[in-house]
Design a protein around this motif. Structure first.
Motif, PDB file in Angstrom:
ATOM      1  N   PRO A  18      36.785 -31.412  48.869  1.00 22.17           N
ATOM      2  CA  PRO A  18      35.736 -32.367  49.018  1.00 22.17           C
ATOM      3  C   PRO A  18      36.072 -33.744  48.921  1.00 22.17           C
ATOM      4  O   PRO A  18      37.017 -34.071  48.135  1.00 22.17           O
ATOM      5  CB  PRO A  18      34.565 -32.029  47.942  1.00 22.17           C
ATOM      6  N   SER A  19      35.475 -34.555  49.633  1.00 18.69           N
ATOM      7  CA  SER A  19      35.883 -36.016  49.693  1.00 18.69           C
ATOM      8  C   SER A  19      35.590 -36.733  48.395  1.00 18.69           C
ATOM      9  O   SER A  19      34.579 -36.443  47.659  1.00 18.69           O
ATOM     10  CB  SER A  19      34.988 -36.787  50.574  1.00 18.69           C
ATOM     11  N   GLY A  20      36.494 -37.479  47.805  1.00 15.98           N
ATOM     12  CA  GLY A  20      36.396 -37.957  46.457  1.00 15.98           C
ATOM     13  C   GLY A  20      37.174 -37.275  45.375  1.00 15.98           C
ATOM     14  O   GLY A  20      37.299 -37.665  44.303  1.00 15.98           O
ATOM     15  N   GLY A  21      37.663 -36.052  45.832  1.00 17.89           N
ATOM     16  CA  GLY A  21      38.371 -35.226  44.839  1.00 17.89           C
ATOM     17  C   GLY A  21      39.676 -35.631  44.390  1.00 17.89           C
ATOM     18  O   GLY A  21      40.204 -35.322  43.491  1.00 17.89           O
ATOM     19  N   GLY A  22      40.022 -36.287  45.246  1.00 15.40           N
ATOM     20  CA  GLY A  22      41.448 -37.334  44.925  1.00 15.40           C
ATOM     21  C   GLY A  22      42.651 -36.559  46.117  1.00 15.40           C
ATOM     22  O   GLY A  22      43.827 -36.924  45.708  1.00 15.40           O
ATOM     23  N   LYS A  23      42.404 -36.330  47.157  1.00 12.12           N
ATOM     24  CA  LYS A  23      43.137 -35.612  47.969  1.00 12.12           C
ATOM     25  C   LYS A  23      44.410 -36.743  48.528  1.00 12.12           C
ATOM     26  O   LYS A  23      45.516 -36.696  48.234  1.00 12.12           O
ATOM     27  CB  LYS A  23      42.570 -35.054  49.346  1.00 12.12           C
ATOM     28  N   SER A  24      43.766 -38.042  48.871  1.00  7.08           N
ATOM     29  CA  SER A  24      44.844 -39.145  49.437  1.00  7.08           C
ATOM     30  C   SER A  24      45.593 -39.494  48.235  1.00  7.08           C
ATOM     31  O   SER A  24      46.756 -39.506  48.240  1.00  7.08           O
ATOM     32  CB  SER A  24      44.138 -40.026  49.867  1.00  7.08           C
ATOM     33  N   THR A  25      45.240 -39.621  47.019  1.00 12.33           N
ATOM     34  CA  THR A  25      45.860 -40.256  45.889  1.00 12.33           C
ATOM     35  C   THR A  25      47.019 -39.190  45.589  1.00 12.33           C
ATOM     36  O   THR A  25      48.008 -39.540  45.391  1.00 12.33           O
ATOM     37  CB  THR A  25      45.031 -40.317  44.786  1.00 12.33           C
ATOM     38  N   VAL A  26      46.547 -37.941  45.392  1.00  9.78           N
ATOM     39  CA  VAL A  26      47.477 -36.748  44.947  1.00  9.78           C
ATOM     40  C   VAL A  26      48.466 -36.915  46.119  1.00  9.78           C
ATOM     41  O   VAL A  26      49.664 -36.562  45.689  1.00  9.78           O
ATOM     42  CB  VAL A  26      46.830 -35.361  44.791  1.00  9.78           C
ATOM     43  N   GLY A 144      33.079 -44.616  42.464  1.00  6.23           N
ATOM     44  CA  GLY A 144      34.149 -45.801  41.777  1.00  6.23           C
ATOM     45  C   GLY A 144      35.277 -46.328  42.911  1.00  6.23           C
ATOM     46  O   GLY A 144      35.674 -47.201  42.965  1.00  6.23           O
ATOM     47  N   ARG A 145      35.449 -45.425  43.948  1.00  3.28           N
ATOM     48  CA  ARG A 145      36.073 -45.753  45.209  1.00  3.28           C
ATOM     49  C   ARG A 145      35.440 -46.935  45.656  1.00  3.28           C
ATOM     50  O   ARG A 145      36.219 -47.771  46.280  1.00  3.28           O
ATOM     51  CB  ARG A 145      36.457 -44.502  46.051  1.00  3.28           C
ATOM     52  N   ASN A 146      33.973 -46.836  45.784  1.00  2.55           N
ATOM     53  CA  ASN A 146      33.492 -47.870  46.192  1.00  2.55           C
ATOM     54  C   ASN A 146      33.581 -48.286  47.682  1.00  2.55           C
ATOM     55  O   ASN A 146      33.864 -49.250  48.483  1.00  2.55           O
ATOM     56  CB  ASN A 146      33.923 -49.399  45.380  1.00  2.55           C
ATOM     57  N   VAL A 175      43.098 -28.280  39.966  1.00  3.02           N
ATOM     58  CA  VAL A 175      42.157 -29.033  39.560  1.00  3.02           C
ATOM     59  C   VAL A 175      42.903 -30.615  39.314  1.00  3.02           C
ATOM     60  O   VAL A 175      44.028 -30.516  38.819  1.00  3.02           O
ATOM     61  CB  VAL A 175      41.479 -28.780  38.218  1.00  3.02           C
ATOM     62  N   ASN A 176      42.322 -31.415  39.802  1.00 10.34           N
ATOM     63  CA  ASN A 176      42.724 -32.884  39.815  1.00 10.34           C
ATOM     64  C   ASN A 176      42.072 -33.412  38.557  1.00 10.34           C
ATOM     65  O   ASN A 176      40.990 -34.124  38.528  1.00 10.34           O
ATOM     66  CB  ASN A 176      42.570 -33.817  41.205  1.00 10.34           C
ATOM     67  N   PRO A 177      42.840 -33.247  37.199  1.00 15.18           N
ATOM     68  CA  PRO A 177      42.040 -33.751  36.005  1.00 15.18           C
ATOM     69  C   PRO A 177      41.900 -35.164  35.758  1.00 15.18           C
ATOM     70  O   PRO A 177      42.647 -36.251  36.401  1.00 15.18           O
ATOM     71  CB  PRO A 177      43.076 -33.247  34.664  1.00 15.18           C
ATOM     72  N   GLU A 178      41.012 -35.603  34.997  1.00 20.46           N
ATOM     73  CA  GLU A 178      40.473 -36.941  35.132  1.00 20.46           C
ATOM     74  C   GLU A 178      41.775 -37.978  34.425  1.00 20.46           C
ATOM     75  O   GLU A 178      42.237 -37.561  33.646  1.00 20.46           O
ATOM     76  CB  GLU A 178      39.270 -37.262  34.046  1.00 20.46           C
ATOM     77  N   ASP A 179      42.154 -38.801  35.097  1.00 19.71           N
ATOM     78  CA  ASP A 179      43.341 -39.680  34.782  1.00 19.71           C
ATOM     79  C   ASP A 179      44.527 -39.108  34.600  1.00 19.71           C
ATOM     80  O   ASP A 179      45.394 -39.751  33.871  1.00 19.71           O
ATOM     81  CB  ASP A 179      42.874 -40.603  33.615  1.00 19.71           C
ATOM     82  N   ASP A 180      44.591 -38.194  35.253  1.00 15.44           N
ATOM     83  CA  ASP A 180      45.991 -37.304  35.270  1.00 15.44           C
ATOM     84  C   ASP A 180      46.447 -36.959  36.539  1.00 15.44           C
ATOM     85  O   ASP A 180      46.767 -35.451  36.852  1.00 15.44           O
ATOM     86  CB  ASP A 180      45.984 -36.256  34.358  1.00 15.44           C
ATOM     87  N   VAL A 181      46.577 -37.834  37.518  1.00 13.74           N
ATOM     88  CA  VAL A 181      47.107 -37.115  38.850  1.00 13.74           C
ATOM     89  C   VAL A 181      48.292 -36.607  38.745  1.00 13.74           C
ATOM     90  O   VAL A 181      48.560 -35.661  39.596  1.00 13.74           O
ATOM     91  CB  VAL A 181      47.364 -38.588  39.790  1.00 13.74           C
TER      92      VAL A 181
HETATM   93  P1  ADP Z   1      39.935 -38.039  48.683  1.00 17.05           P
HETATM   94  O1  ADP Z   1      41.057 -38.377  49.294  1.00 17.05           O
HETATM   95  O2  ADP Z   1      39.675 -36.754  48.156  1.00 17.05           O
HETATM   96  O3  ADP Z   1      38.528 -38.580  49.306  1.00 17.05           O
HETATM   97  P2  ADP Z   1      40.611 -40.269  47.058  1.00 17.05           P
HETATM   98  O4  ADP Z   1      41.943 -39.928  46.850  1.00 17.05           O
HETATM   99  O5  ADP Z   1      40.304 -41.320  48.008  1.00 17.05           O
HETATM  100  O6  ADP Z   1      39.896 -38.951  47.295  1.00 17.05           O
HETATM  101  O7  ADP Z   1      40.116 -40.256  45.390  1.00 17.05           O
HETATM  102  C1  ADP Z   1      38.727 -40.967  45.350  1.00 17.05           C
HETATM  103  C2  ADP Z   1      38.736 -41.742  44.209  1.00 17.05           C
HETATM  104  O8  ADP Z   1      39.210 -41.172  42.987  1.00 17.05           O
HETATM  105  C3  ADP Z   1      39.736 -43.015  44.102  1.00 17.05           C
HETATM  106  O9  ADP Z   1      39.264 -44.100  43.908  1.00 17.05           O
HETATM  107  C4  ADP Z   1      40.921 -42.620  43.226  1.00 17.05           C
HETATM  108  O10 ADP Z   1      41.519 -43.778  42.734  1.00 17.05           O
HETATM  109  C5  ADP Z   1      40.106 -41.643  42.132  1.00 17.05           C
HETATM  110  N1  ADP Z   1      41.139 -40.879  41.808  1.00 17.05           N
HETATM  111  C6  ADP Z   1      41.841 -39.990  42.291  1.00 17.05           C
HETATM  112  N2  ADP Z   1      42.411 -39.042  41.371  1.00 17.05           N
HETATM  113  C7  ADP Z   1      41.900 -39.202  40.052  1.00 17.05           C
HETATM  114  C8  ADP Z   1      42.092 -38.841  38.808  1.00 17.05           C
HETATM  115  N3  ADP Z   1      42.730 -37.733  38.706  1.00 17.05           N
HETATM  116  N4  ADP Z   1      41.394 -39.430  37.844  1.00 17.05           N
HETATM  117  C9  ADP Z   1      40.811 -40.491  38.138  1.00 17.05           C
HETATM  118  N5  ADP Z   1      40.533 -40.982  39.401  1.00 17.05           N
HETATM  119  C10 ADP Z   1      40.952 -40.464  40.291  1.00 17.05           C
END
Ligand code: ADP
Ligand code: 5GP
Length: 215
Positions: A18-26, A144-146, A175-181
């Motif tokens: 799902p969108s917002g799960g952290g895919k791009s970040t990870v 939070g991504r705003n 699982v993408n745990p909170e604050d632990d990419v």
């Molecule tokens: P997606 O690509 O799945 O839509 P994003 O990578 O944009 O998700 O992440 C959504 C928001 O969550 C961003 O603001 C990102 O910085 C934040 N985020 C990602 N991974 C974590 C994490 N493990 N803990 C806290 N925040 C995270």
């Protein structure tokens, strides 16, 4: 580089969910400083966010351009997410192959399931579902991504409910745990390491020949 005599070549590693799960970040952290992986750049018709760069985050196309590309069989997969098109150019996989790298795709569930259906010779695909630990955390991250209006955010959260139901069709869940990419990245690295050692039956002939054994 990382090949064993029998392993699958040119993996396509799909990070989806799902969108917002952290895919791009990870996906970003996974691929930086790893010259065995190449992060694919998708094409889309959605507008660039203020911090996004054309050709780096996405190839931003008009609807006409995207539809022409569909007609010309330019995409290995494409899907509509909300009102916009998103797709992976076939050339993204070809470039990785030429560079001897595995490709990481960060795509939605419809695209992931299209990849699964294809026989990507000589590539092999792995589907990884990336999720936060709860639905509330998903909402918190999206907020939070705003980057979305309230309406769009609510719509993305609704779509997430349907997407989460497709988890059984994936190979792995991380699982993408909170604050632990880093923890999520570590787990994905382990999956990739194991998949690189998976036996590819198509290569057993060469393997047996190399050992002077009958086929
Ligand atoms: P997606 O690509 O799945 O839509 P994003 O990578 O944009 O998700 O992440 C959504 C928001 O969550 C961003 O603001 C990102 O910085 C934040 N985020 C990602 N991974 C974590 C994490 N493990 N803990 C806290 N925040 C995270
Ligand atoms: P966003 O607008 O947040 O960048 O992306 C919306 C959704 O489209 C996300 O789930 C994202 O993973 C997905 N997406 C991004 N690129 C592609 C792609 O090339 N193909 C498909 N099918 N989905 C994509």
């Amino acid at each position: 580089m990382h090949s064993s005599p029998l392993n699958s070549q040119n993996l396509v590693i799909v990070i989806s969910g799902p969108s917002g799960g952290g895919k791009s970040t990870v996906a970003q952290v996974l691929c930086e400083n790893d010259d065995t992986l190449r992060l694919s750049i998708s094409a889309t018709t959605r507008k660039a966010r203020p911090d996004e760069i054309d050709g780096e985050n996405y190839h931003f196309l008009t609807k006409f351009e995207f539809e022409e590309n569909i007609k010309n069989n330019y995409f290995i997969e494409w899907a509509k997410y909300r009102e916009h098109y998103y797709g992976t150019p076939k050339s993204e996989i070809d470039v990785s192959r030429k560079e001897g790298k595995d490709t990481v795709l960060e795509i939605d569930v419809n695209g992931a399931l299209q990849i699964k259906k294809q026989h990507l010779t000589p590539a092999n695909s792995i589907l990884i579902f990336l999720i936060p630990s709860t639905y509330d955390i998903l909402e918190k991250r999206l907020r939070g991504r705003n980057t979305e209006s309230e309406d769009e955010l609510k719509n993305r959260l609704e779509i997430a409910k349907t997407e989460l139901q497709l988890i059984a069709q994936y190979d792995y869940c991380v699982v993408n745990p909170e604050d632990d990419v880093e923890q999520a990245v570590y787990q994905i690295r382990n999956i990739i390491s194991a998949e690189r050692l998976r036996i590819n039956p198509e290569q057993t002939t060469t393997f047996l020949q190399n050992f002077g054994l009958p086929i």
